[in-house]
Design a protein around this motif. Sequence first.
Motif, mmCIF file in Angstrom:
data_model
loop_
_atom_site.group_PDB
_atom_site.id
_atom_site.type_symbol
_atom_site.label_atom_id
_atom_site.label_comp_id
_atom_site.label_asym_id
_atom_site.label_seq_id
_atom_site.Cartn_x
_atom_site.Cartn_y
_atom_site.Cartn_z
ATOM 1 N N SER A 78 22.812 8.271 -49.608
ATOM 2 C CA SER A 78 23.039 9.067 -48.400
ATOM 3 C C SER A 78 24.521 9.199 -48.077
ATOM 4 O O SER A 78 25.325 8.319 -48.385
ATOM 5 C CB SER A 78 22.309 8.441 -47.206
ATOM 6 O OG SER A 78 20.910 8.405 -47.425
ATOM 7 N N SER A 81 26.995 10.498 -44.647
ATOM 8 C CA SER A 81 27.064 10.917 -43.257
ATOM 9 C C SER A 81 28.316 11.751 -43.042
ATOM 10 O O SER A 81 29.436 11.267 -43.209
ATOM 11 C CB SER A 81 27.084 9.685 -42.337
ATOM 12 O OG SER A 81 27.105 10.079 -40.985
ATOM 13 N N LEU A 100 25.704 14.628 -39.597
ATOM 14 C CA LEU A 100 24.428 14.715 -40.299
ATOM 15 C C LEU A 100 24.351 13.616 -41.340
ATOM 16 O O LEU A 100 25.348 13.293 -41.988
ATOM 17 C CB LEU A 100 24.282 16.072 -41.005
ATOM 18 C CG LEU A 100 24.282 17.324 -40.140
ATOM 19 C CD1 LEU A 100 24.400 18.557 -41.027
ATOM 20 C CD2 LEU A 100 23.037 17.389 -39.285
ATOM 21 N N ASP A 151 17.091 15.576 -47.794
ATOM 22 C CA ASP A 151 16.656 15.131 -46.468
ATOM 23 C C ASP A 151 17.872 15.136 -45.548
ATOM 24 O O ASP A 151 18.938 14.616 -45.909
ATOM 25 C CB ASP A 151 16.047 13.728 -46.523
ATOM 26 C CG ASP A 151 14.686 13.715 -47.195
ATOM 27 O OD1 ASP A 151 14.038 14.777 -47.251
ATOM 28 O OD2 ASP A 151 14.273 12.652 -47.690
ATOM 29 N N THR A 174 19.154 14.394 -41.493
ATOM 30 C CA THR A 174 18.884 13.847 -40.162
ATOM 31 C C THR A 174 20.047 14.164 -39.244
ATOM 32 O O THR A 174 21.209 13.892 -39.577
ATOM 33 C CB THR A 174 18.679 12.321 -40.210
ATOM 34 O OG1 THR A 174 17.601 12.020 -41.094
ATOM 35 C CG2 THR A 174 18.368 11.764 -38.829
ATOM 36 N N ASN A 175 19.753 14.760 -38.108
ATOM 37 C CA ASN A 175 20.759 15.090 -37.115
ATOM 38 C C ASN A 175 21.199 13.809 -36.402
ATOM 39 O O ASN A 175 20.414 13.182 -35.694
ATOM 40 C CB ASN A 175 20.175 16.098 -36.122
ATOM 41 C CG ASN A 175 21.132 16.448 -35.003
ATOM 42 O OD1 ASN A 175 22.327 16.137 -35.060
ATOM 43 N ND2 ASN A 175 20.622 17.095 -33.974
ATOM 44 N N GLU A 176 22.466 13.432 -36.584
ATOM 45 C CA GLU A 176 22.998 12.233 -35.926
ATOM 46 C C GLU A 176 23.693 12.547 -34.606
ATOM 47 O O GLU A 176 24.219 11.645 -33.946
ATOM 48 C CB GLU A 176 23.968 11.517 -36.868
ATOM 49 C CG GLU A 176 23.314 11.008 -38.141
ATOM 50 C CD GLU A 176 24.254 10.202 -39.012
ATOM 51 O OE1 GLU A 176 23.892 9.077 -39.385
ATOM 52 O OE2 GLU A 176 25.365 10.701 -39.309
ATOM 53 N N LEU A 205 17.047 21.009 -35.967
ATOM 54 C CA LEU A 205 17.229 19.599 -36.271
ATOM 55 C C LEU A 205 17.280 18.810 -34.977
ATOM 56 O O LEU A 205 18.263 18.877 -34.232
ATOM 57 C CB LEU A 205 18.520 19.389 -37.075
ATOM 58 C CG LEU A 205 18.622 20.151 -38.404
ATOM 59 C CD1 LEU A 205 20.016 19.992 -38.999
ATOM 60 C CD2 LEU A 205 17.570 19.659 -39.385
ATOM 61 N N ASP A 221 17.927 12.409 -34.697
ATOM 62 C CA ASP A 221 17.306 11.242 -35.352
ATOM 63 C C ASP A 221 15.950 11.538 -35.994
ATOM 64 O O ASP A 221 15.197 10.611 -36.286
ATOM 65 C CB ASP A 221 17.155 10.078 -34.362
ATOM 66 C CG ASP A 221 18.486 9.636 -33.776
ATOM 67 O OD1 ASP A 221 19.474 9.616 -34.530
ATOM 68 O OD2 ASP A 221 18.541 9.335 -32.569
ATOM 69 N N VAL A 222 15.666 12.821 -36.230
ATOM 70 C CA VAL A 222 14.398 13.182 -36.883
ATOM 71 C C VAL A 222 14.719 13.761 -38.262
ATOM 72 O O VAL A 222 15.286 14.855 -38.367
ATOM 73 C CB VAL A 222 13.607 14.209 -36.059
ATOM 74 C CG1 VAL A 222 12.318 14.594 -36.801
ATOM 75 C CG2 VAL A 222 13.283 13.656 -34.673
ATOM 76 N N PRO A 223 14.369 13.069 -39.354
ATOM 77 C CA PRO A 223 14.666 13.585 -40.697
ATOM 78 C C PRO A 223 13.833 14.823 -41.023
ATOM 79 O O PRO A 223 12.661 14.912 -40.657
ATOM 80 C CB PRO A 223 14.314 12.413 -41.611
ATOM 81 C CG PRO A 223 13.355 11.571 -40.826
ATOM 82 C CD PRO A 223 13.717 11.748 -39.394
ATOM 83 N N ARG A 263 13.093 17.532 -44.371
ATOM 84 C CA ARG A 263 13.343 17.851 -45.784
ATOM 85 C C ARG A 263 13.632 19.343 -45.897
ATOM 86 O O ARG A 263 12.863 20.183 -45.447
ATOM 87 C CB ARG A 263 12.161 17.451 -46.668
ATOM 88 C CG ARG A 263 12.391 17.757 -48.143
ATOM 89 C CD ARG A 263 11.613 16.854 -49.064
ATOM 90 N NE ARG A 263 12.072 15.474 -48.958
ATOM 91 C CZ ARG A 263 11.634 14.491 -49.741
ATOM 92 N NH1 ARG A 263 10.720 14.727 -50.679
ATOM 93 N NH2 ARG A 263 12.097 13.256 -49.588
#
Length: 217
Positions: free
Chosen positions: A64, A66, A70, A104, A106-108, A152, A155-157, A159
């Motif tokens: 991963s 960051s 994201l 994948d 994920t919105n951080e 997005l 915190d929800v991944p 795909r």
Amino acid sequence: MTATPPTAPAGRRAFGWSRRMLDRVPTPWLITGGTGAALALTAAFGGLNGVSEPQIPELTVGESFSGSDLLMTVIGVELSDERAGSGVYPDAEKGERVLTVILDVTNEFTAPRTAASGGADSPVVDGITIEGVTTTPPGLARADDGTYGIHLQPDVPVRIVASWVVGAEDVQDGDEVRITLPDSTHGVGQAITMGDYWSDPVIGAYVTAEVDEVEVP
């Protein structure tokens, strides 16, 4: 009896002589010499060495990165004749095909975002490329239902499939490709542009992956 003038201490005599000699040295020489000495001292302690550029991370499938607020993880790279729901349409008569990066995301960030080319989050799309193969932003859709204009939530991944039309000779099954993932700067618009946006995209990480030929999904 004539009085003998007192003799100046040796230290004072030396200082006086040094001062007279210094007064005879041209000022430009002093400036140049002082600058040279300062530079030499700075160099001796490494002060002239430029700050080294940070190395761009080299990742593999499943690792991963960051960036751009994201969290992105490349799952694989696929090559097919076409891909339903990808948003790209190859010309079979020209031998064009579809190259797809599955990842994948994920919105951080603390608020929802929309992954769309040309918008506030365009670095999300425009910064994803395959080095030496793609030159345009990919078509972007959810992997599960082919939805465009991906939302997005924090915190929800999700795909995602990022797809391009490529020529028949551009890439083959089993080729190793190098994917770029974006990083960018978060800003908040105060005048013409309002709200949050991400700009000045740069390469945040490289991901090396092998292309897998698949049947038409």
